[in-house]
Design an enzyme around this catalytic site. Structure first.
Site: not given
Ligand code: ADP
Ligand code: MG
Ligand code: MG
Length: 909
Positions: A32, A103, A112, A114, A376, A490, A596, A652, A779, A798, A800-803, A865, A885
């Site tokens: 980010k 953030r 989601g 962190m 991203r 989500h 087999r 085999r 093997e 061939s 036979g990496t299991n054995d 194999c 192969y």
């Molecule tokens: P996540 O990684 O879970 O997407 P984000 O850090 O991107 O979390 O933020 C969660 C939400 O808050 C997102 O919708 C983002 O656009 C919004 N947000 C984050 N920073 C700001 C900001 N400075 N102003 C307005 N909205 C923000």
């Molecule tokens: Mg985000």
């Molecule tokens: Mg074998």
């Protein structure tokens, strides 16, 4: 003289079209932060801010809070001052306040995972200033109540008390909404919001025993530390483990000036994708909400609107909304704010071209001004991954090599999953319609809680909405169904990332967690009832809908053709039946690397003859039983050779210990005794005789063929006669007879002699011949060591990496489950060596066997194999050793073809 040590930078600034960092610095700034910096430098409007590096997170984990605060305090204060200058406001000021967001952002996006805190820097006095400055009391108090809610949840641990409960703050809001007879957050009056702030703070005090922190700087440090802590939270740890991301990566922290989407009707917030993340179609798409902030769109509480006019029409059709209603209540951004839409459309084009990949972006409109908050490379389904890569290639944005390298091998797996049988679909009852959030076909029993997803072998997780806590259960479930939330909820985003079928926002569903029921149109479904989801159309079906095999077609087929242009190592398949062989051939297998023969003996009509053979006391008796088996084996081989026409087929000879075939239950023993006209005791004696202490190291492999040459003779006859029969029908086959578990040259020689002699006899009988090879499995560790001598005799190797893994580690494959979990926990092993080839140890034997084998026979044909033949890192290893192969199960063939091409490309870079 003073030595000047360059002080390490721990805080990187961005904003106002410049930045200290850039998109290449993901490891240090997190994804980010690196992209915020890059966008700022590109001149895209991002609110100014700064990134605290991932290294500081690692420092925090070892040094603790006090020391880390000391380390970054000066840089942090200076960076806040920089934002203040750019925004013309002041952090903590009572008349002209600056609020910030805090953030998280690891080096790879973990949706989601962190937590983020918005509107930080507000308190009872600042809120007054904010209201006055903006002349918008509603907005100021809405921001304040949001802040307490988020800070309370993320930093102060105000979470639901149990899984049946809702968020404590939501509960207070629901209560007030009910009292006031309103439905939406946006309907609260200023007084309501003030009451909420008061009640929220009371709830915090009651639960934590402390007053809610009022000092903006305390709030800021609290949030920064909470982000660091969240790196080691349960959800993050689970996601990391699932993807194999190491704990020492850490997360960065981004602090950024707030921009407000909740200032009224001229403001809003949204999420958009430069292409369709579900199908890969090249259409700009996304969702937004007016007068909303942050996660409102993904939280799914209000129904989000579509960004483009086209998307809006498509959505309305699925949601069964009339055009009039759509235009009035759910217009697209394109229709509602055309100039903002145009600007956004420009940025999405710029960013996709810049990153040369599909982008997932966040934006906010503050009082008519557009701000971009994140970009991203978007998560996508396997199908979208393939389509987007192939489209980018056709558009000239990336070249062929890059196209191939863009494909995540294991994600192709999704395209090989069963799809609904169209006939079965026609006969099925659609009970409701949701949004096609993530394509696929899923059938399973209803569960209502993520932590109960494992309750049934096939489950469908049915939720009002999902949250990051549900991640593990979502991964276990076959499909996900939600009543709320749009295409960017989500559930939808996570499901697409996992390649899991998902239908979201099916508004007709009434879900009751307490009674564990799902009601649609007056019809009630319970936990454990079967339902089916079509993630490509959004249809929800009652019961179990039949599925069928997928096909290689469209862009997927084109991609596979491209792999052949670069791949040098061949891909064969492990197949024991003509059906498997056909499936694999359709997926592009270039032969069979392992058939087999024993699996054929377990079929009902054959096991009897097999048992009679084993129980026979004399060579004559044994030969008699083998005579019965011969025609059956021969016809099996004919089927397989025919399916693989013209391609090599490695067969085999019998491998497992004989006791696996004899009956261990009294009733079956009696039956066998009667059939064979011998006493029950005789059967029992024989079974006891076959009992071994270490069957895996016992009387098996070529030790069988060497003690009972008749078996090798019969199998050879079946193979050679099958090939001759096909030849008579004009079908070309290329048998490669493989001797298992060879450890000494003599073992090989003795078997080879029997095979060649038998073949010669048949050629004479038939007055016809075919070409065939005689080779060996490598093997047993000793075989790898003796490879130069064995290669003088053998036509091919061939591995036979299991054995080989079993015998090199000394781990019994069937018992490893008992200690592996502890080994992972203690860090003794990182992965299961039976899944991922241990290149460091077992790999040495593979390398040595290859080198020694080729030292005496330079053109020796070599393959693998074991299960590892379908595992990407192991395939690459085999390529680098110069194998001819790899052989893997039919459904892994496309994956192996891709990896073979990728390995060849990487080796030239
Ligand atoms: P996540 O990684 O879970 O997407 P984000 O850090 O991107 O979390 O933020 C969660 C939400 O808050 C997102 O919708 C983002 O656009 C919004 N947000 C984050 N920073 C700001 C900001 N400075 N102003 C307005 N909205 C923000
Ligand atoms: Mg985000
Ligand atoms: Mg074998």
């Amino acid at each position: 003289m003073e030595i000047l040590e360059k002080v390490k930078t721990r805080v990187y600034k961005f904003g106002n079209k410049t930045a200290d960092g850039n998109s290449k610095m993901k490891n240090l700034l997190g994804g980010k932060g690196a992209n915020l910096a890059e966008m700022s430098s590109l001149g895209i409007p991002v609110p100014p801010g700064f990134t605290i590096t991932t290294e500081v997170c690692t420092e925090y984990n070892t040094l603790g809070k006090e020391n880390v605060v000391e380390l970054i305090k000066d840089e942090l204060e200076e960076s806040i001052a920089n934002i203040e200058t750019l925004m013309g406001s002041k952090f903590g000021d009572k008349t002209n306040p600056l609020l910030v967001s805090v953030r998280s952002g690891a080096r790879v996006s973990m949706p989601g995972m962190m937590d983020t805190v918005l509107n930080l820097g507000i308190n009872d006095e600042v809120v007054q200033g904010l209201a006055k400055k903006t002349n918008n009391e509603q907005f100021a108090w809405d921001s304040y109540r949001r802040f307490i809610q988020m800070y309370g949840g993320v930093v102060l641990g105000m979470k639901p008390a149990s899984k049946e409960d809702i968020d404590p703050f939501e509960e207070i809001m629901e209560h007030l909404k009910h009292k006031r007879g309103i439905k939406l957050d946006t309907e609260f009056s200023v007084q309501d919001l003030k009451d909420l702030v008061y009640d929220f703070k009371e709830a915090v005090k009651k639960r934590t025993g402390h007053n809610f922190p009022t000092d903006p700087w305390d709030q800021l440090w609290g949030a920064i530390i909470a982000v660091f802590n969240s790196w080691n939270g349960d959800r993050a740890v689970y996601y990391r483990t699932m993807h194999g991301y190491p704990a020492d990566w850490g997360t960065a922290v981004n602090v950024q000036a707030m921009v407000y989407g909740n200032m009224g009707e001229n403001s809003g917030t949204g999420v958009c994708f430069t292409r369709d993340a579900g199908t890969g179609e090249n259409v700009f798409n996304g969702e937004y909400l007016i007068n909303a902030q942050g996660e409102d769109v993904v939280a799914g509480v209000r129904t989000p609107q579509q960004i483009t006019h086209l998307g809006s029409q498509r959505w309305a059709e699925l949601a069964k909304i009339e055009e009039e209603d759509r235009l009035k209540n759910y217009p697209s951004l394109e229709e509602l704010m055309p100039s903002i839409f145009e600007e956004l459309n420009t940025y999405q084009n710029v960013l996709e071209k810049h990153y040369r990949d599909m982008q997932d972006m966040e934006f906010t409109i503050q009082d008519g001004k557009l701000w971009i908050l994140q970009t991203r490379n978007g998560k996508r389904t396997g199908a979208a991954m393939v389509k987007i890569a192939m489209d980018l290639l056709k558009e000239g944005m990336i070249d062929e090599k890059e196209t191939l390298l863009r494909i995540e091998p294991n994600k192709l797996d999704e395209l090989l999953h069963p799809i609904f049988d169209p006939d079965a679909l026609k006969r099925s009852q659609v009970i409701a319609q949701g949004l096609p959030a993530s394509p696929g076909a899923a059938t399973g029993k209803i569960v209502f809680f993520a932590d109960e997803a494992a309750k049934f072998k096939n489950s469908i997780l049915v939720r009002i909405e999902t949250s990051p806590e549900d991640l593990e259960g979502m991964n276990i479930a076959k499909g996900i169904l939600t009543a709320r939330g749009g295409m960017t909820s989500h559930a939808a985003v996570v499901a697409r990332g996992m390649g899991k079928c998902c239908v979201s926002g099916a508004g007709a569903l009434k879900i009751n967690y307490k009674t564990r029921t799902l009601t649609v149109d007056g019809h009630e479904y319970h936990e454990g009832d079967w339902i089916s989801l079509n993630g490509s159309t959004g249809n929800i079906f009652e019961g179990k809908v039949a599925t069928m095999e997928p096909e290689l077609s469209g862009e997927f087929a084109e991609l596979m053709t491209l792999t052949d242009k670069y791949g040098q190592m061949k891909v064969r398949t492990n197949a024991d039946t003509p059906k498997d062989a056909k499936v694999a051939r359709n997926f592009g297998a270039q032969g069979i690397g392992l058939t087999r023969t024993e699996h054929m003996f377990f079929e009902v009509d054959r096991i009897k003859a097999m048992r009679e053979m084993i129980l026979a006391d004399t060579v004559k008796g044994r030969k008699q039983a083998l005579e019965d088996l011969l025609p059956m084996q021969r016809s099996d081989f004919e089927g397989i050779f025919e399916a693989m026409e013209g391609l090599p087929v490695t067969i085999r000879l019998l491998d497992p210990p004989l006791h696996e075939f004899v009956p261990h239950q009294l009733a079956t023993q009696k039956e066998l005794a009667e059939d064979m006209h011998i006493s029950l005791q005789a059967v029992k004696n024989k079974v006891a005789e076959l009992e071994e202490f270490n069957p895996m190291l016992g009387h098996r492999g070529c030790r069988l063929g060497n003690t009972y040459p008749e078996i090798t003779e019969m199998q050879t006859r079946a193979i050679i006669e099958a090939a001759l029969n096909l030849k008579a029908r004009g079908i070309n086959s290329k048998p490669e007879i493989m001797i298992p578990l060879v450890g000494t040259v003599k073992e090989f020689e003795a078997q080879e002699q029997i095979i060649r002699r038998t073949a010669d006899v048949i050629f004479e009988e038939r007055n016809d011949s075919i070409d065939y090879l005689v080779g060996t499995m490598i093997e047993v560790p000793r075989a790898a060591l003796m490879a130069d001598l064995i290669a003088e005799k053998a036509d091919f190797f061939s591995f036979g990496t299991n054995d080989l893994t079993q015998m090199t580690f000394g781990y019994s494959r069937d018992d490893v489950g008992k200690f592996l979990p502890v080994y992972y926990e203690k860090g003794i092993l990182k992965v299961d060596p039976f899944e991922v080839l241990d290149q460091e140890g077992v790999g040495q034997l593979v390398r040595l066997g290859t080198d020694r084998g080729r030292s005496s026979k330079p053109n020796l044909k070599i393959g693998i194999c074991g299960e590892h033949g379908g595992e990407p890192s192991s395939i690459e290893f085999c390529y680098n050793l110069g194998m001819d192969y790899v052989s893997c199960s039919p459904y892994r063939v496309p994956i192996a073809r891709l990896v073979s091409a990728q390995a060849a490309i990487k080796s030239t870079m």
